[in-house]
Motif scaffolding. Structure first.
Motif, PDB file in Angstrom:
ATOM      1  N   GLU A  13     -15.610 -26.107  45.196  1.00 38.13           N
ATOM      2  CA  GLU A  13     -16.879 -26.324  44.501  1.00 38.13           C
ATOM      3  C   GLU A  13     -17.492 -27.677  44.871  1.00 38.13           C
ATOM      4  O   GLU A  13     -18.711 -27.787  45.046  1.00 38.13           O
ATOM      5  CB  GLU A  13     -16.669 -26.253  42.983  1.00 38.13           C
ATOM      6  N   SER A  77     -23.330 -22.467  36.529  1.00 42.31           N
ATOM      7  CA  SER A  77     -23.730 -21.063  36.560  1.00 42.31           C
ATOM      8  C   SER A  77     -23.734 -20.554  37.987  1.00 42.31           C
ATOM      9  O   SER A  77     -23.259 -19.448  38.268  1.00 42.31           O
ATOM     10  CB  SER A  77     -25.098 -20.872  35.903  1.00 42.31           C
ATOM     11  N   ILE A  80     -20.052 -19.880  39.521  1.00 41.69           N
ATOM     12  CA  ILE A  80     -19.337 -18.635  39.199  1.00 41.69           C
ATOM     13  C   ILE A  80     -20.189 -17.415  39.536  1.00 41.69           C
ATOM     14  O   ILE A  80     -19.668 -16.351  39.848  1.00 41.69           O
ATOM     15  CB  ILE A  80     -18.862 -18.616  37.720  1.00 41.69           C
ATOM     16  N   LYS A  84     -19.468 -13.904  42.375  1.00 37.73           N
ATOM     17  CA  LYS A  84     -19.698 -12.591  41.776  1.00 37.73           C
ATOM     18  C   LYS A  84     -20.697 -11.811  42.623  1.00 37.73           C
ATOM     19  O   LYS A  84     -20.509 -10.642  42.916  1.00 37.73           O
ATOM     20  CB  LYS A  84     -20.279 -12.776  40.365  1.00 37.73           C
ATOM     21  N   ILE A  89     -15.376 -12.886  44.475  1.00 33.93           N
ATOM     22  CA  ILE A  89     -14.686 -13.113  43.201  1.00 33.93           C
ATOM     23  C   ILE A  89     -13.381 -12.316  43.133  1.00 33.93           C
ATOM     24  O   ILE A  89     -12.481 -12.662  42.371  1.00 33.93           O
ATOM     25  CB  ILE A  89     -15.613 -12.741  42.010  1.00 33.93           C
ATOM     26  N   ILE A 102      -9.080 -21.139  35.531  1.00 35.19           N
ATOM     27  CA  ILE A 102     -10.378 -20.783  36.127  1.00 35.19           C
ATOM     28  C   ILE A 102     -11.470 -21.660  35.526  1.00 35.19           C
ATOM     29  O   ILE A 102     -12.274 -22.264  36.240  1.00 35.19           O
ATOM     30  CB  ILE A 102     -10.694 -19.288  35.879  1.00 35.19           C
ATOM     31  N   TYR A 106     -13.711 -24.538  37.623  1.00 34.83           N
ATOM     32  CA  TYR A 106     -15.159 -24.362  37.801  1.00 34.83           C
ATOM     33  C   TYR A 106     -15.957 -25.334  36.936  1.00 34.83           C
ATOM     34  O   TYR A 106     -16.885 -25.987  37.409  1.00 34.83           O
ATOM     35  CB  TYR A 106     -15.574 -22.918  37.475  1.00 34.83           C
ATOM     36  N   PHE A 155     -21.317 -21.792  32.949  1.00 33.14           N
ATOM     37  CA  PHE A 155     -20.281 -20.830  33.335  1.00 33.14           C
ATOM     38  C   PHE A 155     -20.527 -19.490  32.635  1.00 33.14           C
ATOM     39  O   PHE A 155     -20.471 -18.420  33.254  1.00 33.14           O
ATOM     40  CB  PHE A 155     -18.920 -21.412  32.944  1.00 33.14           C
ATOM     41  N   ILE A 159     -21.611 -15.839  34.406  1.00 28.06           N
ATOM     42  CA  ILE A 159     -20.903 -14.568  34.233  1.00 28.06           C
ATOM     43  C   ILE A 159     -21.850 -13.510  33.684  1.00 28.06           C
ATOM     44  O   ILE A 159     -21.849 -12.367  34.117  1.00 28.06           O
ATOM     45  CB  ILE A 159     -19.688 -14.741  33.296  1.00 28.06           C
ATOM     46  N   LEU A 251     -17.002  -9.057  34.643  1.00 31.47           N
ATOM     47  CA  LEU A 251     -16.175  -9.491  35.764  1.00 31.47           C
ATOM     48  C   LEU A 251     -15.267  -8.352  36.201  1.00 31.47           C
ATOM     49  O   LEU A 251     -15.135  -8.064  37.371  1.00 31.47           O
ATOM     50  CB  LEU A 251     -15.308 -10.683  35.359  1.00 31.47           C
TER      51      LEU A 251
END
Lengths: 253, 340
Positions: A13, A77, A80, A84, A89, A102, A106, A155, A159, A251
């Motif tokens: 990251e 945001s 993650i 995805k 992911i 996790i 992140y 985060f 998701i 997820l």
């Protein structure tokens, strides 16, 4: 603890920031400098001191908070959301990492970036206005707590969002207005009584107020209340993020 | 020996209501190459995804080397490497970084010498500093394999490993899988190519519509699947197969208008298949035709077919639903003229 995994994600990251250094660091610094030029020097010179602080200096904590919130949310945001979106992911989900690990990696990375940026802006501010920090430890504490809380919010958004539009929507429509209306550029004491009460429902008021107190020792709301509210946000966001990871919300089908 | 993966009563119904897996039981033996064979949408990827932690099971349980995949996920997942079907990579990362990243993610300390050897084995060494977006599809596939092997897993899942892969890479991949098996790694691959299963696997599981239809050693299954069938169009419908022809195991088609005879080519003994398989073996066709004539059964046409994998799926599924009623087969070309 799978520290190797935490380290791997965290460094991944952080490396992303390095690749986008211009956009990640330079842009906020330039924007903030423009605020100082416009509000601090041009307009600020015509505004009287607020609670014994020049207007240019008064807006520094609010400006830092504005950046801290938007950067925390957008970094986390995107961090993650992108795996995805690109489907990489799968690797994170199939790895022997706990939910805590996790989140730690992140959110930790997003918060680190946001804090570094805030410190850069703070340093930039010293070129424009005279600054004093009465409670440096509290200043750091508010900075860290807010960065972690709102990185958690980011985060959660990452998701939740299933497209780029939603990813942009919340920061644009909620975070930015709340920050502008949360006393970043004014003391809510300056508002009429009715609006002052309305403002108290804006969570950002508590963040800005507490943070400004650590600089100048004066606040819109009692500093204890600011701290309690910040911790409350943290607790709520921790709860939501935990629920999301536990149920596999958006997820894991 | 206890199985390395033990799947029991595993079911998955997606939120849409689609039932992707229906009470699957399966044991994977330690050190084998297991091919999960099935048409698209059969549930292969869902099964793998549950074992790897990408999808939540609706019911049932999975144990990996004795570790429950939910309660003891750390120990279970650390043993598993997954090569997904889709080419999902981080565009901006370099090959070296992305492979090292996965190793860390799986809790292993850095080991540059191991990663170097891995990249060399997969012909990726020259590209180690290349960004993933610069790589061809085949190279990306190699990167995904390298990632899956980066933490030295004991079990490797390959989801459709050769889909859209050129001949050279396919050959490399098969060699790699054999090398892995020789080093004690259990390999589970999904495919819808029967050749692939035939080439690689020790055992084969056939899955269709979310149900595991059979699990068999490859040799046994190939015998079953490799059969041919002779279909005779009858001049006049039959009510039943005459007792004189019972030894051929003939199956009467719908309306009594066709007779189907299954046999193995070049095999001394009959297959072990279900109804309609040849009990007599090679050279029995001539005898059958003579016996038909003797029984006074005339036919207008005949053809032989080699069953394709798809037909085998269809027949396996329909055999489960209604035993012995399926007679479908592609026409492989006429094997002779009408005998009248």
């Amino acid at each position: 603890m799978n520290w190797h995994a935490v380290r791997a994600i965290y460094l991944f990251e952080m490396a992303r920031t390095k690749r986008t250094l211009l956009q990640s660091v330079l842009a906020p610094v330039i924007t903030t400098s423009l605020y100082f030029v416009v509000f601090g020097s041009a307009i600020g010179a015509r505004i009287p001191e607020i609670e014994g602080v020049s207007y240019g200096a008064f807006i520094v904590p609010g400006l830092i908070m504005l950046n801290l919130l938007t950067q925390s949310v957008s970094n986390a945001s995107f961090g993650i959301f992108f795996p995805k979106f690109s489907r990489t992911i799968y690797e994170i989900l199939s790895a022997p990492v706990s939910h805590f690990e996790i989140v730690l990696s992140y959110v930790g990375a997003a918060a680190t970036k946001a804090v570094i940026l805030s410190l850069i802006i703070l340093a930039t501010a010293t070129f424009f206005v005279p600054l004093r920090i009465e409670h440096p430890l509290w200043m750091i504490a508010f900075l860290l707590l807010t960065a972690v809380s709102f990185s958690l919010l980011g985060f959660i958004l990452g998701i939740w969002a299933d497209n780029f539009e939603k990813l942009q929507l919340v920061p644009l429509l909620i975070i930015t207005p709340l920050t502008f209306l949360g006393g970043s550029f004014y003391s809510i004491d300056m508002l009429p009584a009715g609006w002052r009460t309305v403002s108290l429902f804006n969570p950002v008021v508590y963040l800005v107020s507490g943070f400004r107190w650590s600089f100048y020792g004066s606040a819109d709301v009692a500093v204890g209340v600011s701290l309690a509210m910040t911790l409350l946000f943290l607790a709520v966001f921790v709860g939501v993020a935990t629920w999301m990871l536990r149920t596999g919300y958006r997820l894991k089908p | 020996m206890d199985p390395i993966i033990s799947i029991s009563a595993l079911s998955k119904t997606y939120a849409s209501g689609f039932s992707a897996l229906k009470t699957v039981d399966l044991d994977i033996r330690r050190g084998e190459i297991f091919a999960l064979l099935g048409p698209n949408g059969a549930g292969k990827t869902t099964l793998i995804s549950i074992v790897c932690g990408l999808v939540n099971a609706s019911a049932g349980s999975v144990r990996v080397d004795g570790h429950d995949i939910v309660r003891d996920y750390r120990a279970a997942r650390a043993l598993v490497g997954l090569v997904p079907q889709e080419l999902t990579t981080d565009a901006f990362e370099t090959v070296w970084n992305t492979v090292s990243f996965t190793r860390g993610l799986f809790g292993k300390p850095p080991d540059p010498a191991y990663i170097e050897q891995l990249l060399k084995d997969l012909s990726l060494w020259a590209k180690k500093d290349a960004r993933l977006m610069m790589l061809s599809g085949g190279m990306k596939r190699r990167v995904l394999i390298a990632k899956a092997l980066s933490h030295e897993p004991r079990i490797l899942f390959l989801d459709e490993p050769t889909a859209g892969v050129d001949v050279e890479l396919r050959r490399d991949m098969w060699q790699l899988v054999r090398r892995l098996r020789d080093s004690g790694v259990t390999v589970i691959l999904t495919t819808h190519y029967i050749e692939e299963a035939e080439e690689m696997a020790d055992r084969i599981g056939v899955i269709a519509k979310g149900a595991l239809i059979l699990v068999e050693d490859k040799a046994v299954l190939m015998t079953k699947l490799g059969g041919k069938q002779l279909t005779l169009q009858l001049a006049a419908p039959l009510a039943e197969v005459p007792p004189a022809l019972a030894r051929y195991g003939l199956v009467l088609g719908k309306g009594g208008k066709t007779l189907v005879y299954r046999y193995e080519v070049g095999r001394g003994e009959g297959g072990e298949g279900g109804e309609g398989s040849d009990p007599a073996g090679d050279g029995a066709i001539a005898g059958l035709l003579q016996d038909l004539a003797a029984a006074g059964i005339m036919f207008t046409d005949l053809h032989t077919t080699q069953r394709s994998l798809e037909e085998i799926f269809v027949s396996l599924v329909s055999e489960r639903e209604a035993p012995g009623t399926d007679e479908r087969g592609n026409r492989a070309g006429p094997a002779g003229e009408g005998a009248r």
